[in-house]
Design an enzyme around this catalytic site. Structure first.
Site, short mmCIF file in Angstrom:
data_model
loop_
_atom_site.label_atom_id
_atom_site.label_comp_id
_atom_site.label_asym_id
_atom_site.label_seq_id
_atom_site.Cartn_x
_atom_site.Cartn_y
_atom_site.Cartn_z
N LYS A 270 0.84 -1.20 0.00
CA LYS A 270 0.00 0.00 0.00
C LYS A 270 0.87 1.25 0.00
O LYS A 270 2.00 1.21 0.48
CB LYS A 270 -0.86 0.02 1.28
CG LYS A 270 -2.01 -0.96 1.28
CD LYS A 270 -2.82 -0.82 2.56
CE LYS A 270 -3.95 -1.83 2.61
NZ LYS A 270 -4.99 -1.64 1.58
N ARG A 344 -10.36 -11.61 1.85
CA ARG A 344 -11.16 -12.70 1.31
C ARG A 344 -10.40 -14.02 1.36
O ARG A 344 -11.01 -15.09 1.44
CB ARG A 344 -11.62 -12.35 -0.12
CG ARG A 344 -10.50 -12.17 -1.09
CD ARG A 344 -10.92 -11.38 -2.33
NE ARG A 344 -10.97 -9.93 -2.09
CZ ARG A 344 -11.33 -9.04 -3.00
NH1 ARG A 344 -11.69 -9.43 -4.22
NH2 ARG A 344 -11.34 -7.75 -2.72
N1 BES Z 1 -8.14 -3.78 4.34
C1 BES Z 1 -8.33 -3.38 3.01
C2 BES Z 1 -9.64 -2.63 2.79
C3 BES Z 1 -9.77 -1.30 3.47
C4 BES Z 1 -9.46 -0.13 2.81
C5 BES Z 1 -10.25 -1.23 4.75
C6 BES Z 1 -9.60 1.08 3.44
C7 BES Z 1 -10.41 -0.02 5.39
C8 BES Z 1 -10.08 1.16 4.73
C9 BES Z 1 -8.32 -4.58 2.09
O1 BES Z 1 -7.53 -5.64 2.51
C10 BES Z 1 -7.80 -4.12 0.79
O2 BES Z 1 -6.66 -3.76 0.72
N2 BES Z 1 -8.64 -4.15 -0.24
C11 BES Z 1 -8.25 -3.73 -1.54
C12 BES Z 1 -8.80 -4.73 -2.52
C13 BES Z 1 -8.29 -4.55 -3.91
C14 BES Z 1 -6.81 -4.89 -3.96
C15 BES Z 1 -9.07 -5.43 -4.82
C16 BES Z 1 -8.85 -2.34 -1.76
O3 BES Z 1 -9.96 -2.09 -1.32
O4 BES Z 1 -8.18 -1.53 -2.38
MN MN Z 2 -5.52 -5.44 1.88
#
Ligand code: BES
Ligand code: MN
Ligand code: ZN
Length: 498
Positions: A270, A344
């Site tokens: 990230k 997931r």
């Molecule tokens: N934990 C994150 C989702 C999230 C984002 C929670 C912001 C709280 C605040 C999750 O694991 C994630 O990174 N999801 C990605 C999925 C994508 C790679 C398909 C996302 O939402 O960008």
């Molecule tokens: Mn994630």
């Protein structure tokens, strides 16, 4: 907070403060021969939701302070009533008092009964009085001195109010547990810490806590969970709490929580800004633990299983790569196209494992996608279900508790977005409908169960200046469990499954 119940006329009670509407306040002032003082204090006061007024009554008097809550003696919607009690709780928080009387039984709120009014009022107080100062050595915010809140009702409602007060305490403890877990820093709150905290629940009757370690999960074939956990030096855990408060013949409700104690994204790292907020990526787990604690505290006559998929998502030499293919416990294979879609991956194995408990229904709760924040913001949690009646049951519980949720589509039309050229499915579904395709992924692991998924990425915590865990959706889940418990006590009224 301790709650007690008083019945009878409020003008006869002794108290440091009374929280009441303007009409009641005027009666009390008159009784204390302070009608003029009250009238003067009222001069600039707007009797509207969100407004409050504090009036000191000079000694000697039975009641020392009138905390007048704007709008409480007018016709209110549920949202307006919540505004009223939130404002009252905020005003109450600063007062140097030990005890207060809270009256809202006369309030006229459309579609609400006494239980609703009281439980929503107490929830507002609990919300306002929460603090997390554990890691501050200086300028710790002074905790409020208020320790005892007296609820007023008529004699007929006494036993209802007693049960309600008990449940309010249970909910408060569950919420506090969830928020504390969420707020702990990620160097403290790792999977082993979550397990240790879960084990504390086992001191209550009818509760068993256990955990699968990585070795066990590997032998069970949980290749998806392990692909996330393998990148971290912190060992992953599948934590299981079994609470048998109901008859042995009854199938359990199973709650499953995403417990990523820190989500760096893994190799699909990230960006740095705001990454600290990914300590909240275990808030789904915190909420199912909080709801379980509340159910245990309230001694709900239900059977409940709580499963927490706890792991840390880190980049390292052992971390999974984009392009890796893993075999899940269900036997289905997944091509990991983005290691940041890890929630997931841990959940699909937890949901497959849940089948072992022959659940009546399963709910998973997860801070699963950023996309759900785009869709619903921070007001509503998203609900997906393979059973619309079940989705409605959860949404209804959210409406009641003020912890609202909204149903999203789980249509087969979205499934092709998960196509992989090399495995049974990919772990991401492209740019469009990100929260929906995440739910569609989970749906492939829950086909034989009545199942719902809640994406709480927008509701479980706040960022910015008010950064912190909210405890959502503990309120929704606890209400849902209370309703299930009531349903069991009256089996004849059980609704048929659609
Ligand atoms: N934990 C994150 C989702 C999230 C984002 C929670 C912001 C709280 C605040 C999750 O694991 C994630 O990174 N999801 C990605 C999925 C994508 C790679 C398909 C996302 O939402 O960008
Ligand atoms: Mn994630
Ligand atoms: Zn995550």
């Amino acid at each position: 907070m301790k709650y007690s119940i008083k019945t009878g006329a409020v003008t006869e009670l002794n108290s440091d403060a009374i929280v009441c509407d303007a009409t009641t306040a005027s009666k009390i002032a008159k009784q204390a021969d302070q009608a003029d003082l009250y009238a003067a204090a009222l001069a600039d006061f707007k009797n509207k939701p969100g407004q409050t007024l504090l009036v000191h009554l000079p000694e000697p008097t039975k009641i020392n302070r009138l905390l007048v809550v704007g709008g409480l003696d007018t016709n209110l919607s549920k949202t307006e009533f919540r505004n009223c009690v939130q404002a009252a709780a905020t005003r109450l928080h600063g007062l140097p008092i030990m005890q207060a009387i809270w009256t809202c039984h006369q309030a006229k709120v459309k579609g609400a009964d006494l239980a609703w009014k009281c439980s929503n009022a107490l929830a507002a107080v609990a919300q306002k009085f929460y603090t997390f100062g554990e890691h501050k050595t200086k300028s710790v915010p002074k905790p409020s001195t208020l320790a005892n809140l007296v609820l007023v009702g008529d004699a007929r409602s006494r036993s209802a109010l007693m049960q309600l007060a008990k449940r309010a305490v249970a909910l408060e403890e569950g919420l506090q547990f969830a928020r504390d877990l969420g707020n702990q820093p990620p160097n403290v709150c790792h999977p082993t810490y979550l397990h240790a905290e879960a084990k504390r629940l086992a001191s209550a009757a009818k509760v068993k806590v256990s955990a699968l370690d990585e070795k066990r999960m590997t032998s069970l074939g949980m290749g998806a969970f392990m692909s996330v956990s393998q990148g971290s030096d912190q060992p992953g855990k599948m934590i299981i709490i079994e609470y048998n408060g109901g008859p042995a013949s009854k199938k359990p409700v199973v709650l499953v929580g995403k417990g990523i104690t820190f989500d760096t994204g893994g190799i699909s790292l990230k960006p740095g800004a705001g990454m600290d907020e990914m300590k909240f990526d275990m808030c789904g787990a915190a909420s199912v633990l909080g709801a379980t604690k509340a159910a245990i505290e309230a001694k709900l006559p239900i059977n409940l299983v709580c499963i927490v998929a706890a792991a840390e998502n880190m980049p390292s030499g052992d971390a999974s790569r984009p392009g890796d293919i893993v075999t899940t416990m269900s036997g289905q294979t997944v091509e990991i196209l983005n290691t940041d879609a890890e929630g997931r991956l841990v959940l699909c194995d937890a949901l497959t494992y849940a089948k072992k408990f022959d659940p009546e229904v399963v709910v998973d709760v997860a801070t699963l996608t950023g996309a759900v924040i785009v869709a619903l913001g921070s007001k509503a949690s998203a609900v997906y279900s393979n059973d619309d009646r079940f989705a409605s049951e959860l949404i209804e519980a959210g409406e009641y508790s003020g912890d609202r949720a909204w149903q999203m589509p789980l249509w087969d039309e979205y499934q092709p977005q998960l196509k992989s050229n090399f495995a049974d499915m990919a772990n991401i579904g492209g740019r469009e409908a990100g929260s929906i395709t995440a739910a569609c992924f989970l749906a492939r692991y829950t086909e034989e169960m009545t199942w719902a998924h809640m994406d709480v990425a927008g509701t479980a915590f706040k960022g910015g200046g008010a950064k912190g865990a909210t405890g959502r959706p503990v309120g929704l889940l606890f209400r849902f469990l209370c309703e299930r418990a009531a349903r069991k006590a009256a089996p004849k009224r059980r609704a048929k499954k659609a």
